[in-house]
Design an enzyme around this catalytic site. Sequence first.
Site, PDB file in Angstrom:
ATOM      1  N   SER A 260       0.838  -1.202   0.000  1.00  0.00           N
ATOM      2  CA  SER A 260       0.000   0.000   0.000  1.00  0.00           C
ATOM      3  C   SER A 260       0.866   1.242   0.000  1.00  0.00           C
ATOM      4  O   SER A 260       2.045   1.204   0.373  1.00  0.00           O
ATOM      5  CB  SER A 260      -0.882   0.017   1.248  1.00  0.00           C
ATOM      6  OG  SER A 260      -0.107   0.319   2.406  1.00  0.00           O
ATOM      7  N   ASP A 261       0.267   2.357  -0.416  1.00  0.00           N
ATOM      8  CA  ASP A 261       0.872   3.643  -0.105  1.00  0.00           C
ATOM      9  C   ASP A 261       0.680   3.870   1.389  1.00  0.00           C
ATOM     10  O   ASP A 261      -0.117   3.197   2.047  1.00  0.00           O
ATOM     11  CB  ASP A 261       0.212   4.752  -0.928  1.00  0.00           C
ATOM     12  CG  ASP A 261       1.127   5.954  -1.112  1.00  0.00           C
ATOM     13  OD1 ASP A 261       2.089   6.114  -0.332  1.00  0.00           O
ATOM     14  OD2 ASP A 261       0.875   6.747  -2.033  1.00  0.00           O
ATOM     15  N   TRP A 262       1.381   4.837   1.935  1.00  0.00           N
ATOM     16  CA  TRP A 262       1.437   4.992   3.391  1.00  0.00           C
ATOM     17  C   TRP A 262       0.064   5.408   3.943  1.00  0.00           C
ATOM     18  O   TRP A 262      -0.451   6.462   3.605  1.00  0.00           O
ATOM     19  CB  TRP A 262       2.531   5.988   3.746  1.00  0.00           C
ATOM     20  CG  TRP A 262       3.855   5.335   4.030  1.00  0.00           C
ATOM     21  CD1 TRP A 262       4.649   5.564   5.102  1.00  0.00           C
ATOM     22  CD2 TRP A 262       4.543   4.332   3.246  1.00  0.00           C
ATOM     23  NE1 TRP A 262       5.781   4.776   5.046  1.00  0.00           N
ATOM     24  CE2 TRP A 262       5.729   4.003   3.921  1.00  0.00           C
ATOM     25  CE3 TRP A 262       4.245   3.664   2.066  1.00  0.00           C
ATOM     26  CZ2 TRP A 262       6.635   3.048   3.449  1.00  0.00           C
ATOM     27  CZ3 TRP A 262       5.146   2.712   1.583  1.00  0.00           C
ATOM     28  CH2 TRP A 262       6.311   2.417   2.271  1.00  0.00           C
ATOM     29  N   GLY A 264      -2.646   4.018   3.110  1.00  0.00           N
ATOM     30  CA  GLY A 264      -3.577   4.000   1.989  1.00  0.00           C
ATOM     31  C   GLY A 264      -4.663   2.950   2.101  1.00  0.00           C
ATOM     32  O   GLY A 264      -5.543   2.894   1.247  1.00  0.00           O
TER      33      GLY A 264
END
Length: 801
Positions: A260-262, A264
Amino acid sequence: MTHPFDREAATIVAQMTISEKLDLVCGNGLWRTTGMPRLGLPSLLMVDGSNGLRVVPDQISTDTQNADLGAFLDAVDTTDDPENRDSNVLLGKSVPATCFPALSVLANSWDIALAHEVGTALAIECRAAGAQILLGPGINLRRSPLAGRGFEYFSEDPILTGEMAAGVIRGLQNRGVGASLKHFACNNSEVERISMDSVVEPRALHELYLLGFERAIARSSPWTVMTSYNRLNGIQTSQNPWLLRHILRDRWQYDGAIMSDWHGIQDLPAAIKAGNDLDMPFNAARRRQLENAVLNGSMPETALDEACTHIAALTLRIVDAQRRLPVTRPDFAAHHDLARKAASRACVLLSNRNDVLPLTPEPGERLLVIGTGAVSPEIQGAGSAAVRPIQCDIPLKCLKATAPESVSIHWEPGWGADGDHDAERLATALAAACIAETVIVFASTPPCFSGENADRPDLNLCPAHDHLITELTKIHNRVVVVLTHPDAVVLPWADNVQAILSAGYAGAGFGQAVADILFGHANPSGKTSVTWPVRPEDCPAFLGYPGEQGTHLYREGIFVGYRFFDIRRIQPLFPFGHGLSYTSFTYDALELTIGADGVAIQFTLSNTGTRAGWEVCQLYLGRSPTAPNRALPHHPLRALKGFATVHLEPGESRVVDMTLDRRDLAYFDTVREDWTVLTGTVSIEIGASSRDIRLVTELHVAGDATPARWLNLHTPPGQALEVAGLQDDLVTWLADVTGQSISETETRLAPCRRSFLGIYDTLCWSFDLELDETQLTQILDDANRRSGARKPEHRSELEPS
């Protein structure tokens, strides 16, 4: 596809406790995975920065599980204080590293080998810092020049994007550092980026926004892919099984890890089930949510095992690569030279009236340099991609060192330190211009308005910069403008200056690169990686940007960038693929050879000038516009399919080889839900830009069979009766119902082909009967089965297939 380390990884996962599995998929602190030392899995360190390494030692400690919010916000800071821009928390605590050109600038080189060199240098600096994964490159399309992170992405075109990204990734991974291809997918604005729903029609999704990812993955096999923050057609990308399983895993056969993005992920059990393997950074609440789902059976442990296997396989792959590839000490001087070379190759000479460049000043001539950017250059954008440069070339110093000794160079700031209007400095600069033979202006966009989490409010330079340049053109006929900017800008004075050099965010080598180009020690070869509009209203995304009430409609469909300008016949300020040189090139002798694997293309490129130089030869597939009265697929007038970057000495010629395969000739058919080639004639176009086509020839393409359309009671008769066998079935049935002869029935049926009504209504009206809907439906269904037609799913037109 099975990962080479999957079997060993599965064996390791089988030995884990539930708690260890949960730890493995939930990250450790802000920048690490959770290691399993007892099972031979070390923790992996990830670092930011596609244009340079960003390591903040205070943030990579593993002592804390719950990463501090302030530390996270520091990582994505877009400061609104221009005077404090280079001393904010992020840069002040980061370890110094080489600052290469932003990816948007690197793309202007159109040089895959150069991208590989930059990736290799990044890997060496990563290894020296103890990092195993670099969080990049980012390859979202530059759909709108307003997007705050446009400078982090390559291009408006998926082919250029995918090829350049693959070069960077191979450079990284060939030196043992995993890449993280991001942000998957359709993260094209920073407005409400954690919740905005990108609503994209299927053709645009496949032909543009997914194609760059597909091409990069096919050519470089990135070890990780990072999901984006936004929703895609209603579903969070990190929780989207269609995107992660059907497209990424099944269709593209991707075998790496998905992270995931941070922060996200909003629903971690749903994300794991959808195929998102790693949740970053660690979050206690999300881990507890996942643990509860596993324990109460709402999420099968097999899904958790699958995610753990991907992370374990990634770890084993990196351990193996870094064992085989020893760490080398970074040669920062050599890396800075590479940053200079990349900047020099990627700066774009947009205009050069009367060949004012390169500068060849006579002894005693005076050059005036204007602009604070000449002494305090803006070399990069803000946000998580920001780098603390280990070295930075100052343009004014480089100009003085590069100019002939007999030439006088004077500098005036022209405006305030904050980039705003300063009447006294303006007057002083204009007065100095009156006694200078040539004026060089370093102009830029406002330094504090865009970046991560902040889109640009407009496409303008700083008002004071535009004003000064306009005033200069009234009193001087040798004005050269050097631009620093995140993406395309509007230039109201463009026709009144003699030369414009676009540097973008060119990195730490910007100063010397510009000096070398201006004085002719380097021949500019960059070509624009996006279309520059004359005004914001000309941009394809203008009417739908950046969305409203949580929904962002991609109204322009497949017509992004130059495709839109071409189909609407809008004259851009500078077209896609445009860039001038100090030499000249001619294109000749285009030949096509059709083979089993596709089309081989050859032509001869010649350097007809007096300087060595690079030329970017661009291959486009051209199509005639679809007739407005025919319901056929629309296509761009031309679309980039390949390119070659060629270096030639003066007078040298070379045969350039390019290829097209069948996929290059296809469009995404939403009926088949697959790539399809249409029968017809296309043009093969070789150009120096999208608006400078030098060679054209036609190619007849034998396409795939036209997909049968699903017939129902509302299908017009003219379409239905094209299906083989249907007319005979209808005549037999109608003759039986009406008691007429076959010939009489055929006579009454013939005019029905002209009807625009549905076939049921048409037949009822024509035969003056209320026909049996069930029987007609059965006849149509039989025809559908014979033709192989697929019944459309009941879904929104904008929902992915």
